[in-house]
Scaffold this motif. Structure first.
Motif: not given
Length: 652
Positions: A34-41, A51-57, A97-102
């Motif tokens: 997900r990116v922030g709270t948005v599921n992308i899988l 400005g949000e982290p990409i979370i991989c589980t 977490l991208p160093v600079d916002d996407l």
């Protein structure tokens, strides 16, 4: 970079032996992304936030040493995006977490190579996911109203023509905002003129004055859009300052007290039920009349006669109509009346599901009024003598002792012909119901034993308090005294000035109770708006959500004028200060056709438009007791009351 991607994808294909986008073919799997709270899988995503982290589980805990070299974020030009790493969920999840916002409205890919390993040595088959970012939403960075920063606590004392400055996250123009900003409260909307202070800041000026001492909300609706950026509705609440201008011409305090008594008296005389003359429960009750409030209303008729609001003949005629209705038409149960009646027919209107019969406490308040009226009437006058005889008959028919259930050492509040004593509420102190035991002891035909007073009402001394609150020692009752009507209802007739028994001096009790209530409002421990030395008084009344027995220990921000006004015998200076404030300063909100409206809560932006008989009655009667002692003197002159008080061990 393109060569690297080609090699990675070929490797993914060779290792998976199946669809390279399917993470489920390996024992070591990717379970969520997900990116922030948005599921992308495994999804086509076009609204990933920036400005949000990409979370991989993953299904297994990760080998942290392989993550940085195995997972890449690349943009649509195949440029690698630097990020920082953090692990959680027992190392099964990694945050990138991208160093600079996407960038907004741009396409990115997350590529996970087959060099990624789990902590247990399992290998990953590889995976890639593409997503597109959305434009950043337009947000409010900061705002202020009349120089007060929003977000620093409750906003009070705002002017009647406020200026509101709002700074946004992106450049915005006056035309962008349109007419989407306003000050609102229920039934009200005020729109501003808007000016530009800098590219990101707008100033909203409200030139049409808004109401003082009121709660408002400034709102910018979600319809605002700048460069296709979404905007979530923005609002905040604030309170305007007190409008301290006089709402009515100043008169002397004595004239003001008379004016309040006369205006409040109209509730019982002009608004009394046209058939029975009894008091309507409230100003919206129609044919529903209240027994306890009608007792207060009978006492108010005496005040109306003595103050010249009506003639004696008008008052006597009204009393006669009411007494005859009570004697001949009103339903009674072992001599007692119900809480509510139909003012036309006299039949019971149930107060609650099982309360369709006798109410001993309401009956006591009615009988208090009847005895006071009887003492006022002249038995040398034929009409008045007839009323006296009827009063004597109906009050002596109340079977007070019948309301002692077998085995109980107290009286019971309710009885129903359909439900018996099912409610089973004891009349035990300390509260408003002292009058029940005084009258029960005073009854010639249905008197109670003294033990019921001591063991039942006084709970063998359990009514004692003796603690100090705000520097005042409270002889009886609950913490901080409870609602102020405890010191009013039984004491419209019962004179507390020299009244004592084993348990208390009742003048000291009622003064302490009132002083504690005032001190609580001055201390204002819950920080409500509108509490101060001249705006106080907490008791049972209407509120913004219904009706409640408010007290210092059950305080929701509601000030009830009857509380402070009816305490005037006990707190003359504090009550007079409240009276002046309620009338001169808040009169545009609190003063109406029958005197002060029932209650108000500035914190909730609520002012009642209601009147209740049990709140209006004490205002008329207790002001009169403060001024002349009239009702106290009349009630206490009744010979059977003296006998009853003596029986219970009172001195007076």
């Amino acid at each position: 970079m393109r060569v690297f991607l080609f090699i990675v994808l070929i490797t993914l294909f060779n290792n998976c032996g199946d669809d390279p986008a399917d993470p489920t073919v390996s024992v070591f799997q990717l379970s969520a992304m997900r990116v922030g709270t948005v599921n992308i899988l495994n999804s086509e995503v076009n609204d990933a936030p920036v400005g949000e982290p990409i979370i991989c589980t993953f299904s297994n805990a990760l080998d942290q040493n392989t993550v940085n070299t195995s997972i890449q974020i690349v943009d649509e030009d195949d440029e690698t995006i630097d990020y920082s790493l953090s692990f959680f969920d027992e190392d099964k999840s990694v945050s990138l977490l991208p160093v600079d916002d996407l960038l907004e409205n741009s396409t990115y890919s997350v590529i996970i190579g087959n060099t990624l390993k789990a902590a247990d040595g399992s290998t990953f088959s590889g995976f890639s996911q593409t997503f597109k970012t959305v434009n950043k939403p337009l947000t409010v960075i900061s705002s202020e109203i009349d120089g007060q920063q929003v977000g620093d606590g409750r906003i009070t004392d705002v002017s009647f023509t406020p200026a509101i400055k709002v700074t946004f996250s992106e450049p915005i123009t006056v035309s962008d905002i349109g007419d989407e900003a306003s000050i609102v409260k229920p039934g009200f909307k005020n729109s501003p003129t808007v000016s530009q202070e800098d590219p990101n800041t707008l100033v909203f000026n409200f030139e049409e004055a808004i109401e003082g001492y009121q709660k408002f909300r400034f709102k910018i609706s979600s319809n605002v859009s700048v460069d296709d950026r979404s905007f979530e509705e923005y609002d905040f609440e604030f309170y305007t300052k007190l409008d301290s201008t006089l709402k009515f011409p100043e008169i002397s305090d004595e004239e003001l007290l008379t004016k309040i008594q006369e205006q409040t008296f109209k509730y019982f005389y002009g608004f009394g039920h046209p058939n029975s003359g009894l008091a309507r429960e409230r100003n919206s009750s129609g044919d529903l009349v209240t027994i306890g409030g009608s007792g207060f209303g009978l006492m108010a008729i005496i005040v109306g006669i003595e103050r010249g609001f009506i003639t004696r003949q008008e008052g006597v005629d009204r009393i006669e109509r009411t007494v005859n209705f009570l004697a001949n038409q009103a339903n009674r149960f072992h001599g007692a009346w119900s809480h509510w009646l139909n003012g036309n027919t006299g039949t019971v209107i149930p107060f609650s599901a099982n309360d369709d019969g006798a109410d001993l406490v309401e009956t006591a308040f009615l009988v208090q009024g009847l005895i006071t009226v009887r003492q006022y009437l002249n038995d040398a006058n034929e009409q008045e003598s007839s009323i006296i005889e009827t009063i004597n008959t109906i009050w002596q028919e109340v079977e007070w002792n019948w309301f002692q259930q077998e085995g109980d050492s107290w009286l019971t509040w309710h009885w129903s012909p359909n439900f018996g004593f099912e409610i089973n509420l004891p009349v035990r102190g300390w509260d408003e119901a002292l009058m029940v035991y005084v009258l029960a002891a005073s009854s010639e035909n249905h008197s109670i034993e003294t033990s019921l007073y001591n063991e039942g009402w006084a709970r063998s001394g359990g009514i004692a308090n003796g603690n100090e609150f705000f520097g005042f020692t409270l002889p009886l009752g609950v913490e901080k005294g409870g609602p102020l009507f405890f010191s009013h209802y039984s004491f419209l007739g019962l004179d507390p000035r020299n009244l004592s028994d084993t348990y208390a001096n009742y003048w000291d009790q009622n003064i302490a109770h009132s002083k504690i209530n005032h001190a609580h409002c001055v201390a204002n421990p819950l920080n409500f708006i509108g509490y101060n030395p001249y705006s106080w008084g907490i008791t049972a009344s209407d509120n913004q959500d219904g009706y409640l027995a408010h007290s210092p220990t059950n305080d929701i921000g509601v000030i009830t004028p009857t509380a402070a006004v009816s305490s005037i015998p006990y707190t003359p200076e504090e009550s007079m200060a409240a009276i002046r404030h309620f009338y001169y300063i808040l009169g545009d909100k609190l003063w109406g056709p029958y005197g002060f409206y029932d209650a108000f809560n500035v914190t909730e932006g609520w002012y009642a438009d209601s009147y209740l008989a049990i709140d209006q009655g004490p205002i008329v009667c207790m002001i009169e007791n403060h001024r002349t002692g009239l009702l106290w003197d009349l009630f206490m002159s009744a010979p059977e009351i003296s006998e009853g008080l003596n029986k219970l061990g009172f001195t007076y």
